[in-house]
Design a protein around this motif. Structure first.
Motif, PDB file in Angstrom:
ATOM      1  N   HIS A 197      15.460  -2.247   2.001  1.00  0.00           N
ATOM      2  CA  HIS A 197      15.788  -2.228   1.209  1.00  0.00           C
ATOM      3  C   HIS A 197      14.717  -3.225   0.018  1.00  0.00           C
ATOM      4  O   HIS A 197      15.280  -2.984  -0.762  1.00  0.00           O
ATOM      5  CB  HIS A 197      17.486  -1.846   1.312  1.00  0.00           C
ATOM      6  N   ILE A 198      15.439  -3.764   0.675  1.00  0.00           N
ATOM      7  CA  ILE A 198      15.524  -5.191  -0.523  1.00  0.00           C
ATOM      8  C   ILE A 198      13.671  -5.357  -0.506  1.00  0.00           C
ATOM      9  O   ILE A 198      12.763  -6.052  -1.449  1.00  0.00           O
ATOM     10  CB  ILE A 198      16.428  -6.772  -0.453  1.00  0.00           C
ATOM     11  N   THR A 199      12.900  -5.501   0.895  1.00  0.00           N
ATOM     12  CA  THR A 199      11.704  -5.587   1.224  1.00  0.00           C
ATOM     13  C   THR A 199      10.802  -4.326  -0.235  1.00  0.00           C
ATOM     14  O   THR A 199      10.346  -4.651  -0.905  1.00  0.00           O
ATOM     15  CB  THR A 199      10.932  -4.951   2.147  1.00  0.00           C
ATOM     16  N   GLN A 200      11.330  -3.504   0.284  1.00  0.00           N
ATOM     17  CA  GLN A 200      11.226  -2.188  -0.963  1.00  0.00           C
ATOM     18  C   GLN A 200      11.544  -2.411  -1.725  1.00  0.00           C
ATOM     19  O   GLN A 200      10.292  -1.791  -2.475  1.00  0.00           O
ATOM     20  CB  GLN A 200      11.558  -1.073  -0.434  1.00  0.00           C
ATOM     21  N   ALA A 201      12.301  -3.128  -2.576  1.00  0.00           N
ATOM     22  CA  ALA A 201      12.461  -2.757  -4.036  1.00  0.00           C
ATOM     23  C   ALA A 201      12.276  -4.046  -4.297  1.00  0.00           C
ATOM     24  O   ALA A 201      11.953  -4.197  -5.356  1.00  0.00           O
ATOM     25  CB  ALA A 201      14.350  -3.373  -3.774  1.00  0.00           C
TER      26      ALA A 201
ATOM     27  N   LEU B 222       0.676  -0.578   0.043  1.00  0.00           N
ATOM     28  CA  LEU B 222      -0.296   0.079  -0.235  1.00  0.00           C
ATOM     29  C   LEU B 222       0.794   1.113   0.552  1.00  0.00           C
ATOM     30  O   LEU B 222       0.464   2.109  -0.397  1.00  0.00           O
ATOM     31  CB  LEU B 222      -1.172   0.065   0.622  1.00  0.00           C
ATOM     32  N   GLN B 223       1.840   1.195   0.723  1.00  0.00           N
ATOM     33  CA  GLN B 223       2.484   2.300   0.843  1.00  0.00           C
ATOM     34  C   GLN B 223       3.589   2.260  -0.366  1.00  0.00           C
ATOM     35  O   GLN B 223       3.529   3.809  -1.187  1.00  0.00           O
ATOM     36  CB  GLN B 223       3.857   2.605   2.189  1.00  0.00           C
ATOM     37  N   THR B 224       3.778   1.716  -1.499  1.00  0.00           N
ATOM     38  CA  THR B 224       4.622   1.850  -2.788  1.00  0.00           C
ATOM     39  C   THR B 224       3.900   1.902  -3.422  1.00  0.00           C
ATOM     40  O   THR B 224       3.785   3.415  -4.543  1.00  0.00           O
ATOM     41  CB  THR B 224       4.930   0.039  -2.868  1.00  0.00           C
ATOM     42  N   ILE B 225       2.303   2.042  -3.425  1.00  0.00           N
ATOM     43  CA  ILE B 225       1.333   2.322  -4.451  1.00  0.00           C
ATOM     44  C   ILE B 225       0.973   3.731  -4.169  1.00  0.00           C
ATOM     45  O   ILE B 225       1.171   4.512  -5.547  1.00  0.00           O
ATOM     46  CB  ILE B 225      -0.104   1.482  -4.048  1.00  0.00           C
ATOM     47  N   ASP B 226       0.800   4.093  -2.505  1.00  0.00           N
ATOM     48  CA  ASP B 226       0.669   5.930  -1.808  1.00  0.00           C
ATOM     49  C   ASP B 226       2.142   6.183  -2.805  1.00  0.00           C
ATOM     50  O   ASP B 226       1.605   7.427  -3.767  1.00  0.00           O
ATOM     51  CB  ASP B 226       0.212   5.748  -1.012  1.00  0.00           C
ATOM     52  N   GLN B 227       3.084   5.700  -3.123  1.00  0.00           N
ATOM     53  CA  GLN B 227       4.823   6.884  -2.611  1.00  0.00           C
ATOM     54  C   GLN B 227       4.659   7.140  -5.077  1.00  0.00           C
ATOM     55  O   GLN B 227       5.208   8.189  -5.417  1.00  0.00           O
ATOM     56  CB  GLN B 227       5.417   5.896  -2.981  1.00  0.00           C
ATOM     57  N   THR B 228       4.201   5.917  -5.573  1.00  0.00           N
ATOM     58  CA  THR B 228       4.237   5.632  -7.213  1.00  0.00           C
ATOM     59  C   THR B 228       3.506   6.223  -7.212  1.00  0.00           C
ATOM     60  O   THR B 228       2.871   6.851  -8.516  1.00  0.00           O
ATOM     61  CB  THR B 228       3.945   4.156  -7.552  1.00  0.00           C
ATOM     62  N   PHE B 229       1.480   6.017  -6.960  1.00  0.00           N
ATOM     63  CA  PHE B 229       0.977   6.629  -8.003  1.00  0.00           C
ATOM     64  C   PHE B 229       0.324   8.020  -7.485  1.00  0.00           C
ATOM     65  O   PHE B 229      -0.833   9.155  -7.973  1.00  0.00           O
ATOM     66  CB  PHE B 229      -0.309   5.782  -8.025  1.00  0.00           C
ATOM     67  N   GLU B 230       0.394   8.433  -6.396  1.00  0.00           N
ATOM     68  CA  GLU B 230       0.345   9.205  -5.206  1.00  0.00           C
ATOM     69  C   GLU B 230      -1.266   9.589  -4.984  1.00  0.00           C
ATOM     70  O   GLU B 230      -1.421  10.281  -5.490  1.00  0.00           O
ATOM     71  CB  GLU B 230       0.679  10.450  -5.363  1.00  0.00           C
TER      72      GLU B 230
ATOM     73  N   GLU C 168       8.630  -2.580  -5.083  1.00  0.00           N
ATOM     74  CA  GLU C 168       8.482  -1.579  -6.612  1.00  0.00           C
ATOM     75  C   GLU C 168       8.150  -2.800  -7.190  1.00  0.00           C
ATOM     76  O   GLU C 168       8.174  -1.752  -8.544  1.00  0.00           O
ATOM     77  CB  GLU C 168       9.739  -0.436  -6.370  1.00  0.00           C
ATOM     78  N   LEU C 169       9.377  -3.250  -7.499  1.00  0.00           N
ATOM     79  CA  LEU C 169       9.439  -4.216  -9.518  1.00  0.00           C
ATOM     80  C   LEU C 169       7.890  -5.110  -9.450  1.00  0.00           C
ATOM     81  O   LEU C 169       7.403  -5.053 -10.106  1.00  0.00           O
ATOM     82  CB  LEU C 169      10.118  -5.143  -8.564  1.00  0.00           C
ATOM     83  N   VAL C 170       7.154  -5.421  -8.270  1.00  0.00           N
ATOM     84  CA  VAL C 170       5.562  -5.980  -8.146  1.00  0.00           C
ATOM     85  C   VAL C 170       4.487  -5.243  -9.153  1.00  0.00           C
ATOM     86  O   VAL C 170       4.139  -6.040  -9.632  1.00  0.00           O
ATOM     87  CB  VAL C 170       5.136  -6.610  -6.452  1.00  0.00           C
ATOM     88  N   ILE C 171       4.997  -3.697  -8.276  1.00  0.00           N
ATOM     89  CA  ILE C 171       4.251  -2.565  -8.990  1.00  0.00           C
ATOM     90  C   ILE C 171       4.057  -2.245  -9.937  1.00  0.00           C
ATOM     91  O   ILE C 171       3.783  -2.132 -10.938  1.00  0.00           O
ATOM     92  CB  ILE C 171       3.918  -1.804  -7.419  1.00  0.00           C
ATOM     93  N   ARG C 172       5.214  -2.190 -10.189  1.00  0.00           N
ATOM     94  CA  ARG C 172       6.141  -1.523 -11.869  1.00  0.00           C
ATOM     95  C   ARG C 172       5.836  -2.457 -12.757  1.00  0.00           C
ATOM     96  O   ARG C 172       5.692  -1.745 -14.085  1.00  0.00           O
ATOM     97  CB  ARG C 172       7.476  -1.008 -11.987  1.00  0.00           C
ATOM     98  N   LEU C 173       6.172  -3.964 -12.514  1.00  0.00           N
ATOM     99  CA  LEU C 173       6.535  -4.940 -13.608  1.00  0.00           C
ATOM    100  C   LEU C 173       5.447  -5.463 -13.983  1.00  0.00           C
ATOM    101  O   LEU C 173       4.859  -6.480 -15.035  1.00  0.00           O
ATOM    102  CB  LEU C 173       8.255  -5.609 -13.431  1.00  0.00           C
ATOM    103  N   VAL C 174       4.301  -5.973 -12.383  1.00  0.00           N
ATOM    104  CA  VAL C 174       3.492  -7.282 -13.076  1.00  0.00           C
ATOM    105  C   VAL C 174       2.333  -6.085 -12.971  1.00  0.00           C
ATOM    106  O   VAL C 174       1.417  -5.304 -12.528  1.00  0.00           O
ATOM    107  CB  VAL C 174       3.609  -7.207 -11.428  1.00  0.00           C
ATOM    108  N   PRO C 175       1.632  -6.551 -14.024  1.00  0.00           N
ATOM    109  CA  PRO C 175      -0.264  -5.901 -14.641  1.00  0.00           C
ATOM    110  C   PRO C 175      -1.240  -5.882 -13.757  1.00  0.00           C
ATOM    111  O   PRO C 175      -1.541  -6.888 -12.371  1.00  0.00           O
ATOM    112  CB  PRO C 175      -0.441  -6.447 -16.075  1.00  0.00           C
ATOM    113  N   HIS C 176      -1.675  -4.801 -12.660  1.00  0.00           N
ATOM    114  CA  HIS C 176      -2.902  -5.198 -12.231  1.00  0.00           C
ATOM    115  C   HIS C 176      -3.376  -3.573 -12.637  1.00  0.00           C
ATOM    116  O   HIS C 176      -3.543  -3.307 -13.003  1.00  0.00           O
ATOM    117  CB  HIS C 176      -2.218  -4.689 -10.556  1.00  0.00           C
TER     118      HIS C 176
END
Length: 332
Positions: A194-198, A137-145, A201-209
């Protein structure tokens, strides 16, 4: 493959009956129910668990096939599961739709969504990495605002023959190896973070959703220096009772110029942007299972002095009441 009884006994938790496995897993996961597929007289099983703040590694061995269901309760933690089988396979059912992990294919799913889960094959050996849903959820919030409301509708299967599947699979496998047997990642909290966040990030940016189409939009114009300085000041003083006069002074411009900058480059007002940042912090507190503060205390902590208005804005943003978030994030 080694003898079943020898293999199952190499795990931290193991047994030689299906009922014993159900009793053990039921105590760990809550409303857990399962049944074997076919006749089973001698059922060897074993499970290892490695825990970290936002990640859990489950390594499980099962001699025979079985199906199970887990009904989420208020004490059930929400997570994204990444499944990589070493032998056999695993499938999740969403009504009539099925997604599977097996040879050359990994599986991703939110544990609150499937109707049932099935373990396939004899001498099934599965590694399952659980990422805390709050990280997603935090990654989505930061990526898409913007905040996620409802299901992410993440593509559940990835082929390990594709570049995306290999990238995510390799990083997940690296995390698994670093956590297994009290591995180095469990003793390196900064590296683990760092590795958890990375991986998130990969899942949100590379896997279709459901939000992937937003990644194709043109990037926003780079905000001018005074807008960036205002945002930095807000973030640094987010828990303080700051007003727009102080924000404008920190940015070195008039209030009118500050408002114009936020309208042009952030499509909102400075005050609304500050409220968004505080609302995000309040949600992080509500999602923290270790936070014992009442919802009303969290509301006041982040500058929302009218609980009814806070609840209405929170519900409109996140699709649920603050109290529902806190109950869902709680742990036994």
């Amino acid at each position: 493959m080694p003898d079943d009884s020898v293999l199952s006994n190499s795990f931290r938790y193991s047994g030689a009956s299906f009922d014993n496995m159900i009793e053990t897993l039921g105590g760990a996961f809550g409303a857990f129910s399962a049944e074997p597929i076919g006749q089973v007289s001698d059922f060897h099983w074993g499970i290892d668990i490695a825990l970290h703040d936002n990640a859990v590694l489950l390594s499980g061995y099962h001699q025979d096939e079985f199906q199970f269901k887990i009904e989420p309760t208020r004490d059930t933690a929400e997570y994204l599961s990444i499944v990589i089988p070493r032998n056999g396979g695993m499938g999740v059912a969403y009504g009539a739709r099925m997604a599977e992990a097996g040879e050359g294919k990994l599986l991703l799913y939110n544990n609150f969504e499937p109707d049932s889960v099935t373990m396939y094959g004899q001498s099934n050996l599965i590694d399952e990495l659980l990422l805390g849903w709050s990280v997603i959820l935090q990654t989505i919030d930061q990526t898409f605002e913007q905040s996620l409301s409802g299901s992410l509708q993440l593509l559940p299967e990835l082929s390990l023959t594709t570049a995306v599947g290999q990238t995510i699979g390799n990083l997940a496998a690296t995390m698994m190896n670093g956590m297994r047997d009290n591995g180095p990642l469990l003793r390196s909290p900064i590296a683990m973070s760092h590795i958890t966040q990375a991986l998130a990030e990969l899942v949100i940016r590379l896997v279709p959703h459901r939000l992937s189409h937003l990644l194709d939009q043109k990037p926003s114009l780079i905000a001018p220096r005074h807008v960036r300085r205002a945002i930095e000041f807000m973030q640094a003083n987010i828990s303080q009772p700051i007003g727009m006069t102080e924000v404008a002074a920190a940015a070195g411009v008039s209030i009118r110029a500050l408002q114009l900058g936020f309208r042009t480059f952030k499509d909102t007002t400075p005050l609304a942007y500050l409220m968004k940042l505080r609302l995000r912090e309040a949600r992080q507190d509500l999602l923290d299972p270790e936070n014992s503060q009442a919802v009303s205390e969290i509301c006041l902590k982040w500058g929302f002095f009218h609980f009814g208005r806070f609840s209405a804005v929170y519900r409109a943003t996140y699709g649920e009441n603050p109290s529902e978030t806190k109950k869902r994030a709680g742990r036994p």
